[in-house]
Design a protein around this motif. Structure first.
Motif, PDB file in Angstrom:
ATOM      1  N   PRO A 293      23.679   7.373  20.478  1.00  0.00           N
ATOM      2  CA  PRO A 293      22.520   6.469  20.450  1.00  0.00           C
ATOM      3  C   PRO A 293      21.539   6.838  19.341  1.00  0.00           C
ATOM      4  CG  PRO A 293      22.978   7.244  22.685  1.00  0.00           C
ATOM      5  CD  PRO A 293      23.835   8.055  21.769  1.00  0.00           C
ATOM      6  N   ALA A 294      20.936   5.827  18.747  1.00  0.00           N
ATOM      7  CA  ALA A 294      19.952   6.055  17.687  1.00  0.00           C
ATOM      8  C   ALA A 294      18.702   6.726  18.249  1.00  0.00           C
ATOM      9  CB  ALA A 294      19.598   4.737  17.013  1.00  0.00           C
ATOM     10  N   LEU A 295      17.992   7.428  17.365  1.00  0.00           N
ATOM     11  CA  LEU A 295      16.736   8.084  17.717  1.00  0.00           C
ATOM     12  C   LEU A 295      15.579   7.279  17.132  1.00  0.00           C
ATOM     13  CD1 LEU A 295      17.821  11.716  16.798  1.00  0.00           C
ATOM     14  CD2 LEU A 295      17.665  10.759  19.111  1.00  0.00           C
ATOM     15  N   THR A 296      14.513   7.115  17.877  1.00  0.00           N
ATOM     16  CA  THR A 296      13.371   6.325  17.425  1.00  0.00           C
ATOM     17  C   THR A 296      12.107   7.182  17.457  1.00  0.00           C
ATOM     18  OG1 THR A 296      14.363   4.286  18.275  1.00  0.00           O
ATOM     19  CG2 THR A 296      11.999   4.251  17.816  1.00  0.00           C
ATOM     20  N   PHE A 297      11.389   7.195  16.328  1.00  0.00           N
ATOM     21  CA  PHE A 297      10.138   7.930  16.201  1.00  0.00           C
ATOM     22  C   PHE A 297       9.077   6.978  15.648  1.00  0.00           C
ATOM     23  CE2 PHE A 297      13.660  10.905  15.077  1.00  0.00           C
ATOM     24  CZ  PHE A 297      13.645  11.649  16.253  1.00  0.00           C
ATOM     25  N   GLN A 298       7.818   7.361  15.802  1.00  0.00           N
ATOM     26  CA  GLN A 298       6.750   6.483  15.328  1.00  0.00           C
ATOM     27  C   GLN A 298       5.509   7.280  14.959  1.00  0.00           C
ATOM     28  OE1 GLN A 298       5.386   3.855  18.486  1.00  0.00           O
ATOM     29  NE2 GLN A 298       5.836   5.387  20.050  1.00  0.00           N
ATOM     30  N   GLY A 299       4.675   6.645  14.145  1.00  0.00           N
ATOM     31  CA  GLY A 299       3.428   7.283  13.741  1.00  0.00           C
ATOM     32  C   GLY A 299       2.498   6.266  13.116  1.00  0.00           C
ATOM     33  N   GLY A 300       1.248   6.644  12.968  1.00  0.00           N
ATOM     34  CA  GLY A 300       0.292   5.744  12.355  1.00  0.00           C
ATOM     35  C   GLY A 300      -1.066   6.388  12.225  1.00  0.00           C
ATOM     36  N   TYR A 301      -1.985   5.636  11.654  1.00  0.00           N
ATOM     37  CA  TYR A 301      -3.352   6.135  11.491  1.00  0.00           C
ATOM     38  C   TYR A 301      -4.299   4.955  11.360  1.00  0.00           C
ATOM     39  CZ  TYR A 301      -3.118   4.785   6.585  1.00  0.00           C
ATOM     40  OH  TYR A 301      -3.004   4.051   5.434  1.00  0.00           O
ATOM     41  N   VAL A 302      -5.581   5.229  11.587  1.00  0.00           N
ATOM     42  CA  VAL A 302      -6.665   4.305  11.255  1.00  0.00           C
ATOM     43  C   VAL A 302      -7.774   5.149  10.654  1.00  0.00           C
ATOM     44  CG1 VAL A 302      -7.623   4.414  13.596  1.00  0.00           C
ATOM     45  CG2 VAL A 302      -8.240   2.519  12.092  1.00  0.00           C
ATOM     46  N   GLN A 303      -8.323   4.710   9.538  1.00  0.00           N
ATOM     47  CA  GLN A 303      -9.347   5.487   8.871  1.00  0.00           C
ATOM     48  C   GLN A 303     -10.437   4.575   8.320  1.00  0.00           C
ATOM     49  OE1 GLN A 303      -6.884   7.332   5.796  1.00  0.00           O
ATOM     50  NE2 GLN A 303      -7.744   5.963   4.244  1.00  0.00           N
ATOM     51  N   ALA A 304     -11.612   5.161   8.121  1.00  0.00           N
ATOM     52  CA  ALA A 304     -12.740   4.430   7.559  1.00  0.00           C
ATOM     53  C   ALA A 304     -13.388   5.281   6.483  1.00  0.00           C
ATOM     54  CB  ALA A 304     -13.760   4.085   8.651  1.00  0.00           C
ATOM     55  N   GLY A 305     -13.788   4.636   5.402  1.00  0.00           N
ATOM     56  CA  GLY A 305     -14.481   5.318   4.321  1.00  0.00           C
ATOM     57  C   GLY A 305     -15.742   4.566   3.955  1.00  0.00           C
ATOM     58  N   LEU A 306     -16.809   5.300   3.670  1.00  0.00           N
ATOM     59  CA  LEU A 306     -18.090   4.691   3.326  1.00  0.00           C
ATOM     60  C   LEU A 306     -18.660   5.399   2.104  1.00  0.00           C
ATOM     61  CD1 LEU A 306     -20.473   2.781   3.939  1.00  0.00           C
ATOM     62  CD2 LEU A 306     -21.410   4.591   5.405  1.00  0.00           C
ATOM     63  N   VAL A 307     -18.838   4.653   1.009  1.00  0.00           N
ATOM     64  CA  VAL A 307     -19.490   5.174  -0.183  1.00  0.00           C
ATOM     65  C   VAL A 307     -20.993   5.053   0.026  1.00  0.00           C
ATOM     66  CG1 VAL A 307     -19.685   5.007  -2.688  1.00  0.00           C
ATOM     67  CG2 VAL A 307     -17.531   4.398  -1.571  1.00  0.00           C
ATOM     68  N   LEU A 308     -21.683   6.187   0.043  1.00  0.00           N
ATOM     69  CA  LEU A 308     -23.085   6.183   0.446  1.00  0.00           C
ATOM     70  C   LEU A 308     -24.016   5.624  -0.626  1.00  0.00           C
ATOM     71  CD1 LEU A 308     -23.305   9.638   2.252  1.00  0.00           C
ATOM     72  CD2 LEU A 308     -22.995   7.378   3.262  1.00  0.00           C
ATOM     73  N   ASN A 309     -23.749   5.907  -1.882  1.00  0.00           N
ATOM     74  CA  ASN A 309     -24.678   5.500  -2.936  1.00  0.00           C
ATOM     75  C   ASN A 309     -23.947   4.996  -4.180  1.00  0.00           C
ATOM     76  OD1 ASN A 309     -23.667   8.083  -3.468  1.00  0.00           O
ATOM     77  ND2 ASN A 309     -25.428   8.651  -4.707  1.00  0.00           N
ATOM     78  N   GLY A 310     -22.886   4.217  -3.942  1.00  0.00           N
ATOM     79  CA  GLY A 310     -22.128   3.697  -5.070  1.00  0.00           C
ATOM     80  C   GLY A 310     -21.356   2.449  -4.686  1.00  0.00           C
ATOM     81  N   ARG A 311     -20.571   1.996  -5.625  1.00  0.00           N
ATOM     82  CA  ARG A 311     -19.761   0.801  -5.409  1.00  0.00           C
ATOM     83  C   ARG A 311     -18.479   1.132  -4.649  1.00  0.00           C
ATOM     84  NH1 ARG A 311     -19.055  -0.698 -11.514  1.00  0.00           N
ATOM     85  NH2 ARG A 311     -19.291   1.559 -11.660  1.00  0.00           N
ATOM     86  N   GLY A 312     -17.904   0.130  -4.032  1.00  0.00           N
ATOM     87  CA  GLY A 312     -16.632   0.312  -3.346  1.00  0.00           C
ATOM     88  C   GLY A 312     -15.489   0.467  -4.336  1.00  0.00           C
ATOM     89  N   ARG A 313     -14.351   0.887  -3.819  1.00  0.00           N
ATOM     90  CA  ARG A 313     -13.158   1.058  -4.652  1.00  0.00           C
ATOM     91  C   ARG A 313     -12.578  -0.309  -5.013  1.00  0.00           C
ATOM     92  NH1 ARG A 313     -10.423   6.282  -3.483  1.00  0.00           N
ATOM     93  NH2 ARG A 313     -11.857   7.585  -2.274  1.00  0.00           N
TER      94      ARG A 313
END
Length: 421
Positions: A293-313
């Motif tokens: 039988p096949a093996l199943t794995f998973q992963g992920g992320y959620v992230q937030a970034g804030l430039v305090l005194n400049g323009r966004g990317r």
């Protein structure tokens, strides 16, 4: 006497305030060629647009400390300071159609060759690339390590195929991109090793502002690699999200009967000026010989970034070459913000949650969850200092650790001094 890594760190810190000249230096040759030294490195431009050679590089020095709340774990950081990357890069442009790129990392003993690519750009909005480059999979992986929000990518990067040798064709419209490819092994370890992969990524931006700092990004990627039955095992693993962290706290160990590995990646990002939220989920399935039988794995992320005194990317649809379509570029500083011009630089905050599940059937690789809080400081162009705190929690831990699957918790403070040009 200071160690080699400590000496390099002092050099970077010493160069920090004066790494970027106030004005670019340019020398004209007798035949119309121009030699320029500026924040993009050293550029030699032939008369007209016949040819242009640019030489750049990057130096990343990591330092930090950490602890693990598990007796018998051993040394957490073997070295408190180490060179993460030490690259020399060269880019040759011939006319408007041919791009050649070569990157070499002196800090990596096993895979020093990074990109080694020949690209053809003679077709409208299309790039055909051949060589050692990133497979078009995962937004986090495709963003340059010069521009990642934290010192290291998320736990889910354990599933990203990264660089291998192959052929890719990419194209884009005003808001969409499409890249498909075929890859073999890696240029450093053998082109005929590791089987053959087909990898494709599609992205669409339902909203994209004129200055490209406001965007809604959606993406999907798939990869399928057949594995040879030559006795070389497949393994998937990760450590705390810090380069200096020595041991892997989730690890499948050797999967010796793996016949193929398939990946499906979903990605999304929203950015409005200085605020960006980004997330990915990757599902990985490992096929096995003999009808197992096949093996199943998973992963992920959620992230937030804030430039305090400049323009966004800025959101970058098309790359200069290869497969890095639809990614976020680095932080841009105005002249008045540069420390060398009397400013304070630009500051950026980051927060991330990521998870990796390496448990299925008889494989007991463990489940890890990390929370990372980071601060970036860009004092001048081409310079960045990073400070991250990473809390890692493995429950259960990998069977290979020998802790009877007990919980492993770690706290890591990791910093980076980065110079790139």
């Amino acid at each position: 006497m200071p160690s080699r890594a400590q000496t390099c760190l002092l050099v970077v810190l010493g160069l920090g305030a004066r790494a970027v000249p106030a004005a670019a230096g340019e020398v004209a040759g007798p035949f119309g060629e121009r030699l320029t030294i500026d924040d993009k490195g050293i550029t030699l431009q032939a008369p007209g647009e016949a040819a242009r050679l640019r030489i750049g590089g990057r130096l990343q020095l990591d330092f930090g400390t950490g602890r693990v709340q598990q007796r018998g774990f051993g040394t957490v950081f073997e070295r408190p300071v180490a060179v993460r990357r030490s690259w020399i890069e060269s880019y040759l442009t011939l006319g408007r159609e041919i791009e050649l790129a070569f990157q070499y990392d002196f800090a990596d003993d096993t895979r020093p060759i990074q990109d080694a690519v020949l690209a053809y750009k003679g077709l409208p909005d299309t790039i055909l690339a051949f060589g050692n480059m990133k497979e078009p999979f995962s937004l986090d992986q495709l963003i340059s390590d010069n521009n990642t929000l934290f010192t290291e990518r998320s736990l889910a990067d354990a599933f990203a195929p990264a660089r291998n040798f192959g052929f890719a064709a990419g194209t884009h419209g005003e808001r969409w991109t499409a890249v498909t490819s075929v890859f073999g092994g890696n240029a450093n370890t053998g082109l005929d090793e590791g089987g053959v992969a087909s990898t494709t990524r599609l992205t669409y931006a339902p909203y994209l502002s004129e200055d490209r700092t406001g965007v809604v990004h959606l993406g999907i990627a798939g990869s399928y690699r057949t594995l040879p039955r030559d006795g070389s095992p497949l393994s998937l693993s990760s450590r705390s999200e810090a380069f200096l962290f020595e041991r892997r706290i989730v690890d499948t160990s050797a999967i010796r009967d793996a016949s193929a590995i398939g990946r499906l990646g979903l990605e999304a990002a929203w950015q409005s000026g200085p605020l960006r939220i980004q997330a990915e989920y990757i599902l990985t399935q490992v096929g096995r010989f003999g009808g197992a039988p096949a093996l199943t794995f998973q992963g992920g992320y959620v992230q937030a970034g804030l430039v305090l005194n400049g323009r966004g990317r800025r959101y970058q649809l098309a790359p200069a070459y290869a497969t890095e379509y639809a990614v976020f570029s680095g932080i841009q500083l105005d002249d008045a913000q540069r420390v060398s011009r009397g400013g304070a630089g630009v500051f950026e905050l980051g927060l991330r949650y990521s998870a990796l599940d390496l448990e299925d059937r008889t494989v007991r690789g463990g489940i890890e969850q990390d929370v990372t809080v980071g601060l970036n400081w860009y004092p001048d162009r081409n310079i960045r200092f990073v400070l991250d705190y990473v809390r890692a929690h493995a429950a259960p831990s990998a069977q290979s650790l020998g802790f009877n699957r007990r919980t492993v918790d770690s706290d890591v403070f990791i910093g980076r001094a980065q110079l790139y040009w």
